[in-house]
Design a protein around this motif. Structure first.
Motif, PDB file in Angstrom:
ATOM      1  N   ALA A   1      44.095  41.138  50.049  1.00  0.00           N
ATOM      2  CA  ALA A   1      44.197  41.918  48.769  1.00  0.00           C
ATOM      3  C   ALA A   1      43.756  41.383  47.382  1.00  0.00           C
ATOM      4  CB  ALA A   1      45.676  42.086  48.517  1.00  0.00           C
ATOM      5  N   LEU A   2      43.802  40.307  47.369  1.00  0.00           N
ATOM      6  CA  LEU A   2      43.350  39.411  45.910  1.00  0.00           C
ATOM      7  C   LEU A   2      41.756  39.418  45.824  1.00  0.00           C
ATOM      8  CD1 LEU A   2      45.720  36.439  45.254  1.00  0.00           C
ATOM      9  CD2 LEU A   2      45.622  38.715  44.062  1.00  0.00           C
ATOM     10  N   ASN A   3      41.176  39.225  47.053  1.00  0.00           N
ATOM     11  CA  ASN A   3      39.863  39.383  47.124  1.00  0.00           C
ATOM     12  C   ASN A   3      39.113  40.645  46.964  1.00  0.00           C
ATOM     13  OD1 ASN A   3      39.681  36.549  48.137  1.00  0.00           O
ATOM     14  ND2 ASN A   3      39.581  37.061  50.069  1.00  0.00           N
ATOM     15  N   GLU A   4      39.780  41.632  47.434  1.00  0.00           N
ATOM     16  CA  GLU A   4      39.239  43.209  47.029  1.00  0.00           C
ATOM     17  C   GLU A   4      39.416  43.551  45.672  1.00  0.00           C
ATOM     18  OE1 GLU A   4      41.686  45.762  49.269  1.00  0.00           O
ATOM     19  OE2 GLU A   4      40.982  45.020  51.152  1.00  0.00           O
ATOM     20  N   ARG A   5      40.629  43.065  44.813  1.00  0.00           N
ATOM     21  CA  ARG A   5      40.610  43.097  43.614  1.00  0.00           C
ATOM     22  C   ARG A   5      39.613  42.360  42.557  1.00  0.00           C
ATOM     23  NH1 ARG A   5      45.180  44.556  45.721  1.00  0.00           N
ATOM     24  NH2 ARG A   5      46.748  45.820  45.070  1.00  0.00           N
ATOM     25  N   LEU A   6      39.436  41.210  43.045  1.00  0.00           N
ATOM     26  CA  LEU A   6      38.331  40.285  42.496  1.00  0.00           C
ATOM     27  C   LEU A   6      36.990  41.138  42.466  1.00  0.00           C
ATOM     28  CD1 LEU A   6      39.523  36.907  43.319  1.00  0.00           C
ATOM     29  CD2 LEU A   6      39.331  37.539  41.118  1.00  0.00           C
ATOM     30  N   ALA A   7      36.612  41.579  43.586  1.00  0.00           N
ATOM     31  CA  ALA A   7      35.429  42.239  43.822  1.00  0.00           C
ATOM     32  C   ALA A   7      35.311  43.366  42.995  1.00  0.00           C
ATOM     33  CB  ALA A   7      35.365  42.743  45.467  1.00  0.00           C
ATOM     34  N   GLU A   8      36.519  44.151  42.797  1.00  0.00           N
ATOM     35  CA  GLU A   8      36.331  45.291  42.089  1.00  0.00           C
ATOM     36  C   GLU A   8      36.089  44.903  40.493  1.00  0.00           C
ATOM     37  OE1 GLU A   8      40.200  47.107  42.266  1.00  0.00           O
ATOM     38  OE2 GLU A   8      40.090  47.596  44.374  1.00  0.00           O
ATOM     39  N   LYS A   9      36.279  43.617  40.122  1.00  0.00           N
ATOM     40  CA  LYS A   9      36.014  43.339  38.814  1.00  0.00           C
ATOM     41  C   LYS A   9      34.598  42.475  38.755  1.00  0.00           C
ATOM     42  CE  LYS A   9      39.727  44.685  36.903  1.00  0.00           C
ATOM     43  NZ  LYS A   9      39.863  45.689  35.958  1.00  0.00           N
ATOM     44  N   GLY A  10      33.651  42.697  39.711  1.00  0.00           N
ATOM     45  CA  GLY A  10      32.594  41.901  39.799  1.00  0.00           C
ATOM     46  C   GLY A  10      32.640  40.373  40.404  1.00  0.00           C
ATOM     47  N   PHE A  11      33.493  40.213  40.792  1.00  0.00           N
ATOM     48  CA  PHE A  11      33.633  38.577  41.354  1.00  0.00           C
ATOM     49  C   PHE A  11      33.716  38.852  42.689  1.00  0.00           C
ATOM     50  CE2 PHE A  11      35.750  38.457  37.250  1.00  0.00           C
ATOM     51  CZ  PHE A  11      35.033  37.307  36.765  1.00  0.00           C
ATOM     52  N   LEU A  12      33.126  37.891  43.454  1.00  0.00           N
ATOM     53  CA  LEU A  12      33.103  37.908  45.178  1.00  0.00           C
ATOM     54  C   LEU A  12      33.666  36.469  45.454  1.00  0.00           C
ATOM     55  CD1 LEU A  12      30.798  39.335  47.752  1.00  0.00           C
ATOM     56  CD2 LEU A  12      31.463  37.182  48.017  1.00  0.00           C
ATOM     57  N   PRO A  13      34.865  36.316  46.048  1.00  0.00           N
ATOM     58  CA  PRO A  13      35.352  34.945  46.308  1.00  0.00           C
ATOM     59  C   PRO A  13      34.667  34.572  47.804  1.00  0.00           C
ATOM     60  CG  PRO A  13      37.193  36.691  45.982  1.00  0.00           C
ATOM     61  CD  PRO A  13      36.040  37.506  46.195  1.00  0.00           C
ATOM     62  N   LEU A  14      34.501  33.302  47.609  1.00  0.00           N
ATOM     63  CA  LEU A  14      33.972  32.774  48.845  1.00  0.00           C
ATOM     64  C   LEU A  14      34.924  31.716  49.580  1.00  0.00           C
ATOM     65  CD1 LEU A  14      30.057  31.844  47.928  1.00  0.00           C
ATOM     66  CD2 LEU A  14      30.966  33.714  49.219  1.00  0.00           C
ATOM     67  N   GLY A  15      35.881  31.740  48.852  1.00  0.00           N
ATOM     68  CA  GLY A  15      37.085  30.738  49.551  1.00  0.00           C
ATOM     69  C   GLY A  15      38.237  30.132  48.344  1.00  0.00           C
ATOM     70  N   TRP A  16      39.276  29.900  48.883  1.00  0.00           N
ATOM     71  CA  TRP A  16      40.247  29.348  48.150  1.00  0.00           C
ATOM     72  C   TRP A  16      40.506  27.611  48.454  1.00  0.00           C
ATOM     73  CZ3 TRP A  16      43.200  32.740  44.947  1.00  0.00           C
ATOM     74  CH2 TRP A  16      42.780  33.986  44.793  1.00  0.00           C
TER      75      TRP A  16
ATOM     76  N   VAL B   1      39.656  28.961  42.930  1.00  0.00           N
ATOM     77  CA  VAL B   1      38.889  29.892  43.568  1.00  0.00           C
ATOM     78  C   VAL B   1      37.327  29.710  43.597  1.00  0.00           C
ATOM     79  CG1 VAL B   1      38.738  32.223  43.910  1.00  0.00           C
ATOM     80  CG2 VAL B   1      40.640  31.363  42.671  1.00  0.00           C
ATOM     81  N   LEU B   2      36.541  29.709  44.636  1.00  0.00           N
ATOM     82  CA  LEU B   2      35.248  29.562  44.453  1.00  0.00           C
ATOM     83  C   LEU B   2      34.672  31.089  44.519  1.00  0.00           C
ATOM     84  CD1 LEU B   2      32.502  28.533  44.915  1.00  0.00           C
ATOM     85  CD2 LEU B   2      32.940  28.200  47.215  1.00  0.00           C
TER      86      LEU B   2
END
Length: 328
Positions: A126-141, A236-237
């Motif tokens: 869920a957090l990865n999706e919200r980050l993507a909505e803001k222009g960030f793409l998480p590659l790992g925690w 977060v990466l």
């Protein structure tokens, strides 16, 4: 004859290009952790893996230790596309995605295994999706670790001992509200300023994982350390979503696989790093206070209203998911 000459010229150009292959694409990554921190070392591993797997077509240029600015600056640089990515304490992304505060609830994770079970499941998705909505793409925690209080005034063994202490915290509303509920005087401040603020008495203390306390040499300006374990924190990466998606699919997959390897290595390394750092701080002269289960329960009780307050700012269902998963 004319076409023959053109063919010869084209062949010559192709031969020259073959002799001098196109330069590798370089992706710049910035971090605020020291070069010897496990997260920075993991990023070196990430860079080596990417270069090798891409046969040199893709390179990662890492800039740890605030070489390209402070933590919040790095987040802004990724969002704007000035740099490709950063590895950052999760709190610094909460300004863009407030839901991240849901994984920073006080006294919720009894151990690192519980914390990673939460972030590796539906909550993390869920957090990865919200980050993507803001222009960030998480590659790992990755692991930042359990945070513990240090100060130069008195040993902290109970919630009453925190009363009135000026404690530095990250720019995370849940973190700040927690320490206010515990009776302390929380101060949000960038990590680069903390050592001098402690040295000059502007702050009484700070809170960080043992590895950060050691790598920042806070033991030189702090006398007491307690194993409060009030929050478990993540690194977060993240990369710029648009730049990542503009890469060829094969390179996208390559980056994901290299990141997964680096994150797994860092998590395992951080466990040992944390234990070693704690012993080093004690050996360096810090007075260590172990918090009893009863005292920690009182701290948890005092900070419980913070969780209810967070429900007013972020999706309460996400908070419930964190609490339910952590309680398993």
């Amino acid at each position: 004859m004319v076409y023959h000459k053109k063919w010869i010229a084209s062949a010559a150009i192709l031969a020259i290009l073959a002799a001098f292959p196109a330069a590798a694409k370089t992706l710049r990554m910035a971090g605020n952790f020291p070069a010897d921190h496990s997260s920075s070392q993991a990023m070196d591993r990430f860079a080596e893996t990417v270069t090798k797997a891409s046969n040199g077509d893709l390179e990662i240029a890492n800039f740890p230790a605030m070489q390209l600015g402070g933590a919040q600056e790095n987040v802004d640089q990724v969002k704007s596309g000035v740099i490709f990515g950063t590895w950052i304490g999760a709190a610094y992304l909460s300004g863009n995605v407030p839901e991240i505060e849901a994984v920073s609830l006080p006294f919720v994770y009894p151990d690192r295994e519980t914390a990673f079970r939460v972030i590796d499941g539906e909550v993390g998705d869920a957090l990865n999706e919200r980050l993507a909505e803001k222009g960030f793409l998480p590659l790992g925690w990755m692991e930042l670790g359990s945070r513990n209080v240090t100060n130069s005034v008195r040993p902290v063994s109970t919630v009453e001992d925190l009363k009135g202490l000026k404690i530095r915290l990250q720019p995370n509303e849940t973190h700040i509200a927690t320490f206010r509920a515990l009776g302390a005087n929380p101060v949000s401040m960038g990590i680069a300023e903390v050592y001098s603020a402690l040295q000059q008495g502007v702050l009484d203390g700070e809170e960080n994982p043992y590895s950060v306390i050691k790598s920042r040499n806070f033991n030189e300006v702090q006398k007491y350390v307690s194993d409060t374990n009030h929050f478990f924190d993540f690194i977060v990466l993240v990369v710029n979503r648009d730049q990542f998606e503009a890469l060829p699919k094969v390179q996208q997959q390559l980056l994901r696989e290299a990141a997964a390897d680096a994150v797994a290595w860092q998590r395992e390394t951080a466990r040992a790093e944390d234990e070693t750092a704690r012993e080093a701080l004690i050996a360096a002269g810090m007075e260590f206070t172990e918090i009893t289960d009863e005292a920690r329960a009182r701290m948890q009780e005092a900070s419980a209203p913070v969780i209810e307050g967070l429900r007013q700012r972020v999706d309460p269902e996400l908070i419930d998911r964190v609490l339910e998963e952590a309680a398993k």
